[in-house]
Design a protein around this motif. Structure first.
Motif, PDB file in Angstrom:
ATOM      1  N   THR A 224       0.811  -1.228   0.000  1.00  0.00           N
ATOM      2  CA  THR A 224       0.000   0.000   0.000  1.00  0.00           C
ATOM      3  C   THR A 224       0.841   1.273   0.000  1.00  0.00           C
ATOM      4  O   THR A 224       0.743   2.082  -0.915  1.00  0.00           O
ATOM      5  N   ILE A 225       1.682   1.465   1.022  1.00  0.00           N
ATOM      6  CA  ILE A 225       2.381   2.737   1.176  1.00  0.00           C
ATOM      7  C   ILE A 225       3.240   3.071  -0.037  1.00  0.00           C
ATOM      8  O   ILE A 225       3.112   4.147  -0.636  1.00  0.00           O
ATOM      9  N   PHE A 226       4.138   2.143  -0.402  1.00  0.00           N
ATOM     10  CA  PHE A 226       5.031   2.444  -1.521  1.00  0.00           C
ATOM     11  C   PHE A 226       4.272   2.603  -2.833  1.00  0.00           C
ATOM     12  O   PHE A 226       4.494   3.583  -3.566  1.00  0.00           O
ATOM     13  N   PRO A 227       3.344   1.686  -3.185  1.00  0.00           N
ATOM     14  CA  PRO A 227       2.586   1.892  -4.422  1.00  0.00           C
ATOM     15  C   PRO A 227       1.777   3.188  -4.405  1.00  0.00           C
ATOM     16  O   PRO A 227       1.701   3.886  -5.417  1.00  0.00           O
ATOM     17  N   ILE A 228       1.158   3.509  -3.262  1.00  0.00           N
ATOM     18  CA  ILE A 228       0.388   4.754  -3.174  1.00  0.00           C
ATOM     19  C   ILE A 228       1.303   5.950  -3.388  1.00  0.00           C
ATOM     20  O   ILE A 228       0.972   6.879  -4.125  1.00  0.00           O
ATOM     21  N   ALA A 229       2.466   5.936  -2.721  1.00  0.00           N
ATOM     22  CA  ALA A 229       3.418   7.032  -2.893  1.00  0.00           C
ATOM     23  C   ALA A 229       3.847   7.154  -4.346  1.00  0.00           C
ATOM     24  O   ALA A 229       3.935   8.266  -4.898  1.00  0.00           O
ATOM     25  N   LEU A 230       4.102   6.014  -4.985  1.00  0.00           N
ATOM     26  CA  LEU A 230       4.548   6.024  -6.377  1.00  0.00           C
ATOM     27  C   LEU A 230       3.452   6.562  -7.301  1.00  0.00           C
ATOM     28  O   LEU A 230       3.721   7.367  -8.209  1.00  0.00           O
ATOM     29  N   VAL A 231       2.214   6.139  -7.046  1.00  0.00           N
ATOM     30  CA  VAL A 231       1.092   6.623  -7.869  1.00  0.00           C
ATOM     31  C   VAL A 231       0.894   8.117  -7.670  1.00  0.00           C
ATOM     32  O   VAL A 231       0.689   8.872  -8.640  1.00  0.00           O
TER      33      VAL A 231
END
Length: 773
Positions: A224-231
């Motif tokens: 969640t955190i890393f993908p959300i940050a990347l998006v």
């Protein structure tokens, strides 16, 4: 000039730069191939932590504090129904089948003592409900809900909820793996028992159940955190640059930085904790700040008619010093986390610091080289208007602006005392998690959340039988009960007083300490000879009967209250002439409280050290004491403002907050460096006066500062999606601080420069031409 030579070197050999940056990142990243997740709350402590070692010493002497619990809540709101008692009996039998089970405690196997003639009878409280009459059940219900050591532990005083506790002896060499094995085993069985007893609600709780949530959070946060940050970063760059290829180049720069930072730390064999797991998101955010500055100036160069190569060279040249120094200052603030008393925060600081330094290298080599080969224009940047015109508004209102900021600082500074140091390991988990809800239910309805153990030495082997020693235990119990947060205590005293009463026909007047050491010894010998398997007293007395343990349970206590309680207990030990080196106070809660206090003190030192290093670095960069010292104002104001706002928002200084102030120091310095670097460039290279230099800095870097701040504020919200509360606190305090910082840098800092170094525009208003960037 070094910057120009570097820029030309990068753009003359772009393929070599791309290859070398990727190669080194892959070599460093190989350290992550054997990474393990942390599944033990004790990984938050250093191996030398005295309070943790006191707890381990107690566990080695008596029994482990590791446990898993099953909360039993019947729909009928009465535990002493036959159906519910059968469920508790089934859970008790199952408890012995759990891997690494050491002891099982429940209403079913709690020892019920009575005397039949001259014989001491020791039997289970409810071994088989079918053999007990309704009157027997009523009597035993009354006994359980009123008995010290049973009520507020195995059953509520109201008799509506019960607890089955399984003590575990997990192997030290694979403790995390064993804990996961236990919880999975229990969860699977609870599914089956729920089907058998649909009118009973079962909840899993306990220390081990809490601990295994850590790797689950690491895994969830990784999804969640890393993908959300990347998006969020990608969407933001799409809006700002309007350049898909440029976006991909920026993200590739961030990814190689993550690979380098995380891999370098994991080479050392550290475990991936929930703290370390959010480091990739932080590196992405901070790497993007460098990339945005490069891309903004690259786009401005194209808009001025430069060809692609020259625009990239110009962008590298202009951003060379600011990116190097902002990266160094930010890395210093993260490396300062090595002052932390908790290893996971030191690991995060090291990984982020290395990742930031690698992003520094990649943003002024790999990124422009990659952009050179891609059809990238970053045309969206040109739609943002320059900000230098704000200076004409600031100038006549300078005194009011300064007075306004001073008033805000005084107001927010007055709110700082609202903050309090407080933390609790259970509260590290978001309340949407099942384990957090179960633990809250346990604390509110059955038992307290704070456990304190005391090991009290007697004067000799077998000395725990002395009436004088037992009298000291009674005095201690009276002392403990004076605390308004006291819930229950378990010790040898309760056993001895109960046996003395039993041996006098259960006359309540004989619920006292035995008269002599010999009598107490005989009572305990008779008792232990009657004990069934797994019900010995090893959790309360040591092997040669020279020490005994008191287990005290309290309701929720703040860290400060817990440390004050420890001081009171130590004073009691001294007043009663105990050898305080031999007497041990051990508690996981207490260890956390001390670590948090030490953590805040150490991180405060780290903050000061980082501030000193950053100050000298800025003075060296600007080669000016006046500019270096001036830069400290916009660097300290945001932290003070954020602390005051935090006092209103939460007021709780926990792990996340304590590290947030340290790492944001390096982040807020970034904007100051970029602004003052452009200001200095205007004065020294373009020969502009003070007013025009401030205006030039606002024109060239103002938009980029707003964009990087907006990007960081938006993407740091990814941490708010974590189920680990310290991550949430870290994200929120960072957002607050960087927003305060950009306001100070774009409003107060220009006004200060105008006031200190002269605010007059020597050219007629509107006649001068702004310098080209």
């Amino acid at each position: 000039m070094l910057a120009k030579r570097w820029a030309e070197l990068v753009m003359n050999f772009p393929k070599a730069n791309i290859f070398l940056v990727v190669l080194v990142a892959v070599i460093l990243g190989a350290g992550a191939k054997d990474a393990e997740f942390s599944a033990n709350q004790r990984d938050f402590f250093k191996s030398t932590d005295q309070h943790l070692n006191d707890l381990i010493k107690l566990e080695n002497e008596y029994a482990s504090d590791k446990n898993i619990m099953v909360i039993v809540e019947p729909s009928a709101k009465d535990v002493f129904t036959r159906n519910t008692l059968r469920a508790i009996q089934a859970l008790t039998e199952f408890g012995w089948q759990i891997p690494y089970s050491q002891r099982v405690e429940s209403l079913s196997n709690h020892l019920y003592t009575r005397v039949d003639g001259d014989e001491l009878m020791v039997e289970y409280l409810v071994s088989d409900e079918s053999t007990l009459s309704d009157q027997d059940l009523a009597e035993r219900r009354q006994y359980a809900t009123g008995k010290v050591g049973v009520k507020d532990y195995l059953i509520t005083p109201a008799g509506d909820i019960a607890l089955v506790v399984v003590a575990l002896n997990l192997p030290q060499d694979k403790e995390g793996q064993a804990a996961v094995e236990v919880v999975d085993y229990v969860k699977e069985h609870i599914k089956a028992i729920r089907a058998q007893y649909p009118d009973v609600h079962f909840r899993i709780a306990g220390q081990v159940a809490v601990e295994v949530t850590l790797p689950e959070i690491v895994e969830t946060d990784g999804r969640t955190i890393f993908p959300i940050a990347l998006v969020l970063v990608f969407l933001f760059l799409t809006f700002v640059l309007r350049d898909l290829m440029g976006n991909l180049a920026c993200i590739a720069t961030a990814l190689v930085s993550i690979l380098a930072g995380m891999g370098a730390v994991l080479w050392s064999g550290v475990k991936v904790s929930p703290i370390l797991a959010n480091t990739p998101a932080i590196i992405v955010i901070l790497a993007m700040a460098d990339c945005i500055h490069v891309m903004v100036n690259y786009a401005q160069g194209l808009a001025q008619g430069l060809d692609k190569k020259q625009a990239l060279i110009k962008s590298i040249e202009v951003n060379f010093s600011p990116i190097i120094f902002t990266s160094l200052t930010t890395a210093i603030s993260f490396f300062a986390l090595n002052f932390s008393e908790s290893p996971p925060f030191a690991h995060m600081g090291t990984a982020a610091g290395i990742g930031i330094l690698y992003a520094m290298l990649a943003s002024i080599s790999f990124l422009p080289a990659l952009v050179y080969y891609l059809p990238s224009k970053a045309s969206g940047v040109t739609v943002f208007p320059p900000m230098g015109g704000l200076i004409r508004f600031y100038q006549p209102h300078a005194n009011k602006i300064i007075a306004g900021f001073v008033a805000v600082m005084v107001l927010l500074g007055s709110l700082v005392p609202l903050n309090r140091l407080d933390d609790n390991f259970v509260e590290f988990f978001d309340d949407n998690l099942e384990i957090r809800r179960n633990m809250d239910f346990l604390i509110e309805r059955i038992s307290g959340s704070v456990v304190v153990n005391l090991s009290l030495p007697a004067t000799s082997k077998g000395g725990i039988y002395d009436p004088e020693y037992l009298a000291l235990l009674e005095d201690l119990q009276n002392k403990l009960q004076q605390s308004p947060n006291f819930r229950s205590a378990t010790s040898l005293l309760e056993v001895m007083k109960t046996l003395n009463r039993n041996m006098h026909q259960d006359d309540p007047d004989w619920y006292t300490i035995p008269d002599s050491r010999e009598l107490a010894s005989q009572y305990l010998l008779m008792y232990e000879m009657s004990l069934p398997f797994g019900q010995d007293l090893n959790n309360l007395v040591n092997f040669d009967r020279s020490e005994s343990r008191v287990i005290v349970i309290y309701d929720q206590l703040s860290d400060k209250e817990l440390i004050n309680l420890e001081a009171q207990l130590k004073l009691w030990l001294q007043l009663h002439e105990f050898d305080t080196d031999s007497a041990v106070i051990g508690s996981g809660n207490l260890a956390f409280a001390h670590m948090q206090f030490t953590n805040v003190n150490n991180l405060s030192k780290g903050f000061v050290v980082a501030l000193v290093f950053i100050s000298f670095l800025l003075i060296f960069m600007f080669r000016s004491w006046s500019l270096g010292l001036t830069s400290m104002i916009p660097n300290l104001f945001p932290a003070a403002m954020a602390f005051g706002l935090w006092g209103v928002i939460s007021g709780k200084i926990g792990f996340g907050m304590s590290v947030g102030i340290t790492i944001t120091l390096g982040i807020v310095v970034d904007d100051t460096i970029h602004f003052l670097a452009k200001y200095k460039y205007g004065r020294e290279q373009l020969k502009l006066n003070n007013y025009r230099s401030v205006e030039y800095a606002m024109d060239t870097v103002g938009v980029a500062m707003i964009l990087t701040t907006a990007m960081m504020a938006i993407t740091f919200t990814s941490l708010l999606f974590s189920d680990f509360v310290p991550n949430q606190d870290l994200g929120l305090i960072t957002i607050i601080t960087i927003i305060c910082a950009v306001l100070v840098d774009l409003i107060l800092l220009p006004v200060i420069l105008l006031k200190i170094f002269g605010d007059q525009d020597t050219e007629p208003a509107g006649s001068g031409q702004r310098a080209a960037s």
